[in-house]
Write a protein that holds these residues in place. Structure first.
Motif, PDB file in Angstrom:
ATOM      1  N   GLY A  52       0.863  -1.324   0.100  1.00 54.82           N
ATOM      2  CA  GLY A  52      -0.057   0.098  -0.078  1.00 54.82           C
ATOM      3  C   GLY A  52       0.821   1.224  -0.031  1.00 54.82           C
ATOM      4  O   GLY A  52       0.444   2.411  -0.680  1.00 54.82           O
ATOM      5  N   ALA A  53       2.019   1.233   0.529  1.00 52.95           N
ATOM      6  CA  ALA A  53       2.670   2.358   0.779  1.00 52.95           C
ATOM      7  C   ALA A  53       3.859   2.375  -0.599  1.00 52.95           C
ATOM      8  O   ALA A  53       3.699   3.830  -1.179  1.00 52.95           O
ATOM      9  CB  ALA A  53       3.801   2.476   1.807  1.00 52.95           C
ATOM     10  N   LEU A  54       4.031   1.456  -1.203  1.00 47.64           N
ATOM     11  CA  LEU A  54       4.671   1.511  -2.482  1.00 47.64           C
ATOM     12  C   LEU A  54       3.584   2.115  -3.606  1.00 47.64           C
ATOM     13  O   LEU A  54       3.923   2.850  -4.372  1.00 47.64           O
ATOM     14  CB  LEU A  54       5.087  -0.016  -2.868  1.00 47.64           C
ATOM     15  CG  LEU A  54       5.634   0.109  -4.352  1.00 47.64           C
ATOM     16  CD1 LEU A  54       6.756   0.982  -4.488  1.00 47.64           C
ATOM     17  CD2 LEU A  54       5.906  -1.426  -4.912  1.00 47.64           C
ATOM     18  N   VAL A  55       2.322   1.523  -3.701  1.00 49.14           N
ATOM     19  CA  VAL A  55       1.330   2.199  -4.563  1.00 49.14           C
ATOM     20  C   VAL A  55       1.105   3.471  -4.242  1.00 49.14           C
ATOM     21  O   VAL A  55       0.720   4.411  -5.106  1.00 49.14           O
ATOM     22  CB  VAL A  55      -0.191   1.326  -4.283  1.00 49.14           C
ATOM     23  CG1 VAL A  55      -1.253   1.903  -4.954  1.00 49.14           C
ATOM     24  CG2 VAL A  55       0.292  -0.203  -4.855  1.00 49.14           C
ATOM     25  N   SER A  56       0.914   3.798  -2.892  1.00 51.35           N
ATOM     26  CA  SER A  56       0.891   5.511  -2.446  1.00 51.35           C
ATOM     27  C   SER A  56       1.801   6.324  -3.275  1.00 51.35           C
ATOM     28  O   SER A  56       1.715   7.372  -3.673  1.00 51.35           O
ATOM     29  CB  SER A  56       0.955   5.382  -1.108  1.00 51.35           C
ATOM     30  OG  SER A  56       0.741   6.924  -0.669  1.00 51.35           O
ATOM     31  N   ALA A  57       3.093   5.776  -3.017  1.00 54.26           N
ATOM     32  CA  ALA A  57       4.335   6.658  -3.820  1.00 54.26           C
ATOM     33  C   ALA A  57       4.280   6.535  -5.375  1.00 54.26           C
ATOM     34  O   ALA A  57       4.762   7.368  -5.880  1.00 54.26           O
ATOM     35  CB  ALA A  57       5.572   6.028  -3.371  1.00 54.26           C
ATOM     36  N   LEU A  58       3.886   5.311  -5.772  1.00 53.76           N
ATOM     37  CA  LEU A  58       3.650   4.950  -7.419  1.00 53.76           C
ATOM     38  C   LEU A  58       2.443   4.519  -7.636  1.00 53.76           C
ATOM     39  O   LEU A  58       2.141   3.435  -7.816  1.00 53.76           O
ATOM     40  CB  LEU A  58       4.827   4.161  -7.759  1.00 53.76           C
ATOM     41  CG  LEU A  58       6.339   4.459  -7.620  1.00 53.76           C
ATOM     42  CD1 LEU A  58       7.352   3.216  -7.533  1.00 53.76           C
ATOM     43  CD2 LEU A  58       6.692   5.775  -8.144  1.00 53.76           C
ATOM     44  N   PRO A  59       1.405   5.502  -7.882  1.00 56.21           N
ATOM     45  CA  PRO A  59       0.063   5.147  -8.004  1.00 56.21           C
ATOM     46  C   PRO A  59      -0.093   4.052  -9.507  1.00 56.21           C
ATOM     47  O   PRO A  59      -0.980   3.273  -9.568  1.00 56.21           O
ATOM     48  CB  PRO A  59      -0.532   6.438  -8.576  1.00 56.21           C
ATOM     49  CG  PRO A  59       0.209   7.292  -7.729  1.00 56.21           C
ATOM     50  CD  PRO A  59       1.503   6.963  -7.847  1.00 56.21           C
TER      51      PRO A  59
ATOM     52  N   GLN B 180      -7.964   3.279   0.525  1.00 59.61           N
ATOM     53  CA  GLN B 180      -6.818   2.667  -0.156  1.00 59.61           C
ATOM     54  C   GLN B 180      -7.356   1.784  -1.605  1.00 59.61           C
ATOM     55  O   GLN B 180      -6.690   1.551  -2.405  1.00 59.61           O
ATOM     56  CB  GLN B 180      -6.375   1.661   0.711  1.00 59.61           C
ATOM     57  CG  GLN B 180      -5.131   0.975   0.438  1.00 59.61           C
ATOM     58  CD  GLN B 180      -4.562  -0.218   1.426  1.00 59.61           C
ATOM     59  OE1 GLN B 180      -5.095  -0.228   2.391  1.00 59.61           O
ATOM     60  NE2 GLN B 180      -3.674  -0.958   0.860  1.00 59.61           N
ATOM     61  N   ALA B 181      -8.580   1.374  -1.794  1.00 59.58           N
ATOM     62  CA  ALA B 181      -9.289   0.846  -2.669  1.00 59.58           C
ATOM     63  C   ALA B 181      -9.340   1.863  -3.940  1.00 59.58           C
ATOM     64  O   ALA B 181      -9.371   1.284  -4.945  1.00 59.58           O
ATOM     65  CB  ALA B 181     -10.756   0.022  -2.297  1.00 59.58           C
ATOM     66  N   GLN B 182      -9.306   3.009  -3.719  1.00 60.24           N
ATOM     67  CA  GLN B 182      -9.470   4.046  -4.809  1.00 60.24           C
ATOM     68  C   GLN B 182      -8.043   4.169  -5.362  1.00 60.24           C
ATOM     69  O   GLN B 182      -6.934   4.413  -4.842  1.00 60.24           O
ATOM     70  CB  GLN B 182     -10.105   5.172  -4.290  1.00 60.24           C
ATOM     71  CG  GLN B 182     -11.523   4.997  -3.801  1.00 60.24           C
ATOM     72  CD  GLN B 182     -12.438   4.240  -4.772  1.00 60.24           C
ATOM     73  OE1 GLN B 182     -12.613   4.727  -5.955  1.00 60.24           O
ATOM     74  NE2 GLN B 182     -13.427   3.294  -4.386  1.00 60.24           N
ATOM     75  N   ALA B 183      -8.214   4.658  -6.712  1.00 57.09           N
ATOM     76  CA  ALA B 183      -6.916   5.302  -7.299  1.00 57.09           C
ATOM     77  C   ALA B 183      -6.726   6.679  -6.641  1.00 57.09           C
ATOM     78  O   ALA B 183      -7.514   7.390  -6.323  1.00 57.09           O
ATOM     79  CB  ALA B 183      -7.236   5.394  -8.847  1.00 57.09           C
ATOM     80  N   GLY B 184      -5.295   7.080  -6.563  1.00 60.72           N
ATOM     81  CA  GLY B 184      -4.884   8.134  -6.031  1.00 60.72           C
ATOM     82  C   GLY B 184      -4.669   8.145  -4.573  1.00 60.72           C
ATOM     83  O   GLY B 184      -4.506   9.060  -3.867  1.00 60.72           O
ATOM     84  N   TYR B 185      -4.826   6.928  -3.915  1.00 57.61           N
ATOM     85  CA  TYR B 185      -4.545   6.900  -2.422  1.00 57.61           C
ATOM     86  C   TYR B 185      -3.523   7.451  -2.041  1.00 57.61           C
ATOM     87  O   TYR B 185      -2.421   7.239  -2.776  1.00 57.61           O
ATOM     88  CB  TYR B 185      -4.652   5.343  -2.327  1.00 57.61           C
ATOM     89  CG  TYR B 185      -4.291   5.025  -0.826  1.00 57.61           C
ATOM     90  CD1 TYR B 185      -5.057   5.305   0.062  1.00 57.61           C
ATOM     91  CD2 TYR B 185      -3.043   4.243  -0.738  1.00 57.61           C
ATOM     92  CE1 TYR B 185      -4.593   4.963   1.602  1.00 57.61           C
ATOM     93  CE2 TYR B 185      -2.486   3.583   0.645  1.00 57.61           C
ATOM     94  CZ  TYR B 185      -3.244   4.240   1.456  1.00 57.61           C
ATOM     95  OH  TYR B 185      -2.916   3.799   2.909  1.00 57.61           O
ATOM     96  N   GLN B 186      -3.552   7.885  -1.008  1.00 54.60           N
ATOM     97  CA  GLN B 186      -2.122   8.435  -0.464  1.00 54.60           C
ATOM     98  C   GLN B 186      -2.327   8.133   1.361  1.00 54.60           C
ATOM     99  O   GLN B 186      -2.967   8.405   1.944  1.00 54.60           O
ATOM    100  CB  GLN B 186      -2.241   9.907  -0.388  1.00 54.60           C
ATOM    101  CG  GLN B 186      -1.870  10.551  -1.569  1.00 54.60           C
ATOM    102  CD  GLN B 186      -0.407  10.608  -1.868  1.00 54.60           C
ATOM    103  OE1 GLN B 186       0.569  10.964  -1.007  1.00 54.60           O
ATOM    104  NE2 GLN B 186       0.032   9.741  -3.137  1.00 54.60           N
ATOM    105  N   SER B 187      -1.152   7.312   1.578  1.00 54.17           N
ATOM    106  CA  SER B 187      -1.352   6.649   3.172  1.00 54.17           C
ATOM    107  C   SER B 187      -1.032   8.027   3.870  1.00 54.17           C
ATOM    108  O   SER B 187      -0.584   9.027   3.600  1.00 54.17           O
ATOM    109  CB  SER B 187      -0.175   5.866   3.267  1.00 54.17           C
ATOM    110  OG  SER B 187       1.240   6.364   2.973  1.00 54.17           O
ATOM    111  N   VAL B 188      -1.369   7.880   5.323  1.00 53.72           N
ATOM    112  CA  VAL B 188      -1.248   8.954   6.257  1.00 53.72           C
ATOM    113  C   VAL B 188       0.263   9.240   6.183  1.00 53.72           C
ATOM    114  O   VAL B 188       0.607  10.588   6.325  1.00 53.72           O
ATOM    115  CB  VAL B 188      -1.757   8.411   7.475  1.00 53.72           C
ATOM    116  CG1 VAL B 188      -1.311   9.571   8.708  1.00 53.72           C
ATOM    117  CG2 VAL B 188      -3.217   8.346   7.472  1.00 53.72           C
ATOM    118  N   LEU B 189       1.110   8.301   6.336  1.00 52.76           N
ATOM    119  CA  LEU B 189       2.570   8.890   6.425  1.00 52.76           C
ATOM    120  C   LEU B 189       3.085   9.429   5.278  1.00 52.76           C
ATOM    121  O   LEU B 189       4.062  10.446   5.280  1.00 52.76           O
ATOM    122  CB  LEU B 189       3.275   7.641   6.883  1.00 52.76           C
ATOM    123  CG  LEU B 189       3.187   7.027   8.264  1.00 52.76           C
ATOM    124  CD1 LEU B 189       4.362   5.983   8.436  1.00 52.76           C
ATOM    125  CD2 LEU B 189       3.279   7.915   9.201  1.00 52.76           C
TER     126      LEU B 189
END
Length: 689
Positions: free
Chosen positions: A138-145, A291-300
């Motif tokens: 999830g963190a990886l996807v947050s950095a690289l959508p 998190q299930a949506q495109a453009g997700y950004q984790s809190v950190l």
């Protein structure tokens, strides 16, 4: 397999898994504080990413007011963390060899308490492996959508990598994970220091460097139940701190000192990070996104961008966070196999779980954990928010049972002491009692808050696993009762057995089998099955009898030996094991005082393609005899190595062939009793012939 192929296979295996380690190196494979943090603490450290985010996700309905309420929630969690820290320090001292919840509960609360703790811990370990991996991706996807469509595949690949590293050993995994772990701690320490400094200078309302996602509109009012649910979700930030106590057997001496130092470092870093994150989330007004949506950004990811922008510090910090999250499943890979080994030693799990692999780790437990975590990731599509509701219940139930066990431990110790020692024991008792009450209350709160969101799955899984453990123990206890023999060795029936040799035709394989049979007993019967291929048998029968008289009977009589008898059995339905079983039973009825042995000659294949060219009839016959034969039937497997000329003649040793060191024939003995009246073919000839 030729020597060059075998050498290449061994080299590849050594490259992947490392050299096989002897037992004498066990102590050298134990770890200290430096390796313990990455080996056992990644779960706890990684929970800083999904613990606060899980709490904020619950507060989404109150919109822009959500960040303002994260501080009291996290303050309560950190206070509970402190209580657990003091409690586990006492547990480590009381159980320095293995202070796991299973050991503590089993010793002090009895079998059911110990098994409940073990079951909860197993569920916690499996969920941690799945949640940690999903959070990392999830963190990886947050950095690289752009990687969002491949999240599940990345989760499974990451799980496979962690599995492979752990198959190489705990020490290797700790060393491999040390760099990203300490880079994560250092980079976030710098980031939090910068963020807090900016927030203080700005009067508690700093401006974010990178824009933050807009918080949604409030859809529900703030309520006590919403805060309780946020607390229950945020408690996932405490999972993993029990790993040090559970893994005391992996510390080098003095284990108590190293264990306590590792626990102190782990809890200290975790508590400071949770406090810092909660303060900056409130200061910058950061909320959770879907998190299930495109453009997700984790809190950190939002927090790092708000403090330092998307420059080099963002890349280093998020990169180290990604590594820690991805590798946080390692905590489970350290604790789960060791727990399974203890359960297997106590006969609550199959015995292979207690076997040590080539790298002095419990390989079966590692592979089972990887399989179950992989199934969870597939079932929940690798989405952290979908797995979180199942999480924390197992961990907090484990906390509660461990603390309750320690209360029982100190109560017994208090009755045996007096004076100042009794006062110290009373203080320890109070600490663990407070820990048991607080964690028990938290367990009930988490269960009530998450039950409808998926926690009911865990509630169902725990008693099912508990029942499985109990049934396995009952099986082993029943087997032990069946095998128990308190009488001395019975030497009344030690005469040689009647040996039956299964033959297809006269060959070197038959020659070897008959030689082996004559060494075992003077009573040898060769059994040949007719019509296995479904053709005519008259001419084949006559030919076989002529060859037998010439090649077996005549040489045996000339040598002064009793000739092996030839018995031809008809297999009208091409079922080769049934006529043999019926034949042995008819012999047993005529000679009830004798024991029978069946020699099954087998071709041992050296190459994969040879398996395609043979029928595996011998392996199937041996398996059927072992399964359906009587308890007094002995089954002997006689190997012949395909492609290698056997230089064994009468009385000569094995020479110049692979596998000669294996000791020749392998003996199997039936344990379970089978009824004597199991079905047999009516086409068996009379044994009197």
């Amino acid at each position: 397999m030729d020597e060059s192929t075998a050498a290449k296979s061994l080299s590849l295996r050594r490259l992947i898994f490392g050299r096989a380690l002897p037992n004498r190196e066990r102590e050298t494979r134990k770890i200290g504080v430096f390796a313990a943090i990455p080996a056992m603490g990644l779960d706890a450290l990684a929970s800083t990413a999904y613990g606060p985010e899980a709490a904020l996700a619950i507060l989404v309905p109150i919109g822009a007011a959500a960040p303002a309420h994260i501080m009291p929630v996290m303050a309560l969690i950190v206070a509970l963390l402190g209580i657990l820290y003091v409690s586990y320090r006492q547990t480590i001292a009381a159980y320095p060899v293995n202070g796991g919840a299973y050991t503590v509960a089993l010793t002090n609360l009895g079998e059911r308490g110990g098994l409940l703790a073990a079951t909860a811990l197993m569920v916690d370990y499996v969920l941690n492996a799945a949640v940690g991996t999903a959070a990392g991706i999830g963190a990886l996807v947050s950095a690289l959508p752009a990687l969002h469509p491949y999240a599940l595949l990345l989760c499974l690949g990451t799980l496979a990598l962690v599995t492979l590293l752990n198959l190489r050993g705990t020490l290797d995994a700790g060393r491999a994970f040390a760099l990203p772990t300490y880079l994560f701690i250092g980079s976030f320490a710098v980031l939090l220091a910068i963020g807090i400094h900016k927030a203080v200078l700005a009067g508690g309302a700093p401006q974010p460097v990178a824009p933050l996602p807009a918080l949604g509109m409030a859809t529900a009012p703030l309520s006590l139940w919403l805060l309780v649910r946020a607390f229950a979700a945020g408690c996932t930030a405490m999972t993993g701190i029990e790993a040090v106590s559970n893994g005391m057997g992996d510390f080098r001496a003095p284990a108590v000192r190293h264990g306590r130092r590792a626990l102190s470092a782990l809890v200290g870093v975790l508590g400071l990070m949770l406090c810092g994150i909660a303060y900056l989330v409130q200061a910058y007004g950061i909320g959770a996104t879907d998190q299930a949506q495109a453009g997700y950004q984790s809190v950190l990811s939002q927090l790092v961008g708000a403090v330092a922008g998307r420059g080099p510090l963002y890349a280093v910090t998020i990169g180290s966070l990604l590594c820690v999250l991805v590798l946080s499943a390692n905590t489970s890979f350290v604790g789960f196999p060791r727990l399974c080994q203890q359960l297997a030693q106590d006969r609550y799990l199959p015995r292979p779980f207690a076997l040590v692999g080539r790298r002095l780790v419990f390989s079966v437990g590692i592979l089972v954990l990887a399989g179950m975590a992989g199934l969870l990731l597939i079932a929940f599509d690798g989405i952290t928010d979908r797995l979180i509701p199942l999480f924390a219940i197992g961990a907090f139930l484990t906390f509660t049972l461990s603390q309750a066990g320690m209360v029982a431990h100190w109560l017994r110790a208090r009755r045996r002491t007096a004076g100042r020692a009794r006062f110290r024991v009373t203080l320890h008792l109070i600490v663990n009692f407070v820990g048991a009450v607080t964690t028990g209350t938290a367990t009930l709160v988490i269960l009530a808050a998450k039950f409808r969101d998926g926690a009911w799955i865990t509630v169902l899984a725990v008693p099912m696993i508990l029942a499985l453990l109990i049934s396995i123990r009952r099986y082993y206890d029943g087997l032990a009762d069946d095998l128990r023999d308190e009488n001395p060795l019975d030497l009344r029936h030690t005469e040689p057995p009647i040996v039956l040799v299964v033959t297809e035709e006269w060959s070197r394989l038959t020659d070897k089998a008959l030689n082996a049979a004559l060494r075992l007993s003077p009573d040898v019967v060769a059994v040949h099955l007719l019509a296995l291929e479904g053709g005519e048998i008259n001419e084949k029968e006559r030919k076989l009898r002529r060859e037998w008289a010439r090649d077996v009977t005549a040489p045996a009589r000339a040598g002064g030996r009793v000739p092996p008898r030839l018995v031809l059995l008809r297999a009208s339905y091409r079922n080769f094991h049934v006529p043999i079983l019926k034949f042995t039973r008819r012999l047993a009825d005529k000679l009830p005082q004798r024991t029978f042995a069946v020699i099954v000659p087998e071709l041992v294949k050296s190459h994969w393609w040879q398996h395609l060219l043979h029928s595996r009839r011998a392996e199937r016959l041996r398996a059927k005899l072992l399964r359906d034969g009587d308890s007094d039937l002995i089954v002997v497997s006689l190997p012949w190595f395909v492609g290698q000329r056997d230089h064994e003649d009468a009385g000569a040793p094995h020479r110049d062939r692979p596998g000669a060191h294996r000791g020749g024939a392998q003996w199997d003995r039936r344990i379970s009793h089978k009824p004597a009246n199991s079905p047999a073919s009516p086409n068996t000839s009379d044994p009197a012939t």
